[in-house]
Design an enzyme around this catalytic site. Sequence first.
Site, PDB file in Angstrom:
ATOM      1  N   CYS A   1       0.697  -1.659  -0.411  1.00  0.00           N
ATOM      2  CA  CYS A   1       0.014  -0.466   0.398  1.00  0.00           C
ATOM      3  C   CYS A   1       0.998   1.363  -0.212  1.00  0.00           C
ATOM      4  O   CYS A   1       0.695   1.919  -0.879  1.00  0.00           O
ATOM      5  CB  CYS A   1      -0.844  -0.028   1.373  1.00  0.00           C
TER       6      CYS A   1
ATOM      7  N   HIS B   1      -0.605   6.329   2.891  1.00  0.00           N
ATOM      8  CA  HIS B   1      -0.359   4.847   3.467  1.00  0.00           C
ATOM      9  C   HIS B   1      -1.580   5.033   4.847  1.00  0.00           C
ATOM     10  O   HIS B   1      -2.051   4.317   4.731  1.00  0.00           O
ATOM     11  CB  HIS B   1       0.522   4.413   3.909  1.00  0.00           C
TER      12      HIS B   1
ATOM     13  N   ASP C   1      -4.595   0.603  -5.693  1.00  0.00           N
ATOM     14  CA  ASP C   1      -2.893   0.244  -4.829  1.00  0.00           C
ATOM     15  C   ASP C   1      -2.326  -0.686  -5.838  1.00  0.00           C
ATOM     16  O   ASP C   1      -1.136  -0.457  -5.671  1.00  0.00           O
ATOM     17  CB  ASP C   1      -3.403   0.870  -3.814  1.00  0.00           C
TER      18      ASP C   1
END
Length: 498
Positions: free
Chosen positions: A84, A143, A348
């Site tokens: 991620c 994130h 992602d």
Amino acid sequence: MSRLKIQLIIVLAVAGLTALSMGLTSALQEPPAPERPNVLFICVDDLRPDLRCYGNPVIHSPNLDQLAKQSTLFTRQYVTQPTCGASRYSLLTGRLPRNPVDIKNEAIEKQIAGKPRTEVPETFIDNLRRNGYYTVGMGKISHSPDGYVYGYREAKSNQLELPHSWDEMLFDAGQWGTGWNAFFAYSDGSNRQSRNAQVKPYEGSEVDDEGYPDGLTAKLAVSKLKELATKKQPFFLGVGFFKPHLPFNAPKKYWDLYDETNIPLTPSPTVPKNVNPASLHPSNEFNQYALGDEQASLDKPVSDAYARKLRHAYYAAVSYTDAQIGKVLDELKRQGLDKNTIVVVWSDHGWHLGDYRVWGKHTIFEQSLRSVLMVKKPGSQTGAVRDEIVSSIDIYPTLMELCGVKSPAQTDGKSFASLLDKGKKPWDNVAYGYYRRGITIRTDRYRLTRYFRDQQPTVELYDHQTDPHENQNIADAYPDVVKQLMPRWDQGNTHVFK
């Protein structure tokens, strides 16, 4: 000649000169600049291209399918890192990884957070902000689930991951209190941390959409769009949804959309031939959920019944997020903003749903690197499907071109704005991926991977013309193809692995 006639001639002459001057001035003036488009950027966590518009007839994804009919849908978009934080770091900066930290979830925290403002924007969002855009983020864009730097079990900090990108960074953590608690949320207000991982990797509760965090994010986005509609300023709104990231939790009504017995299993149930297990992983993230019905392992697959249950849970989470995206898109149209807003939906990375006995991301195979991308331009309803290979690092320069904004940042990506219209366009079909001490290149036909490790083999070649699921490494059988592709592979070797 009488004085009156002379005065009249003078008046007419002055009027003529004035009109001529005004005409010349008008002719020399630049035409009015077109109104810059808004941007609605929707990030979805762990969403592989398992949508009906991508060819999965089982999935229920009506809102994304409808958007695809109005957009350009990219069938072969690849992220640079299958995790991620690192994937989003490359997206936001338009850069391939060059340092070991660039391939870790901490990439944004280490490389951007806490840094002073410089002449080079920290992200493409920062660049839009410097060029007159009002920027709002909510949910998981970088994130962290709420855009702030802090650990899973810590109190929320006041340090933004992207300190110069946002005018507003918003999140409603609801009954869960913090972003990280909400990210691993269960419907009773608990989370994976508070229950010390004594949880299942799935849940289907009799709650409404706001009984899980993504419903709250959709509600917040709808409210913010009403406010943004009144601003005399172009905006960037980033909305980050959590599901279908683990745990696969969603209101029961989304589970009820599926007959579990009709959900197909993976076409890749075993480790690929001629591949070292070091290219894969033992599903550690998945196995953290200690009350799972079975543990995953490369040694043997989980049972077919459990595999179907997990796929059912994943699909329910996808349908839940699809419904939340639908609410945001409906409000965009209700406010009349759809007429001048670029809409991007991007995930992602992909996810292995038992493929090669792996449950998770973190490989540089097709299932982990290929993700969702659709882009809708204002005033355009192309419904185009593009099979060109594009990379997530291409999104930065593309948005700058579409928004008419120049950038001082040097990116590794290239704009694919020309591909947003129908018709054949010249394009270099190459994308690179990095992880597990390996670098991979995806071309129109092949995937070539080389690992920097001792375990053999270190070179893998897959022919997508005959093996679209990458079930057999044919590098040893086709050394001439490896030799032909290696110079292009080497162009993507940023020496991130020493």
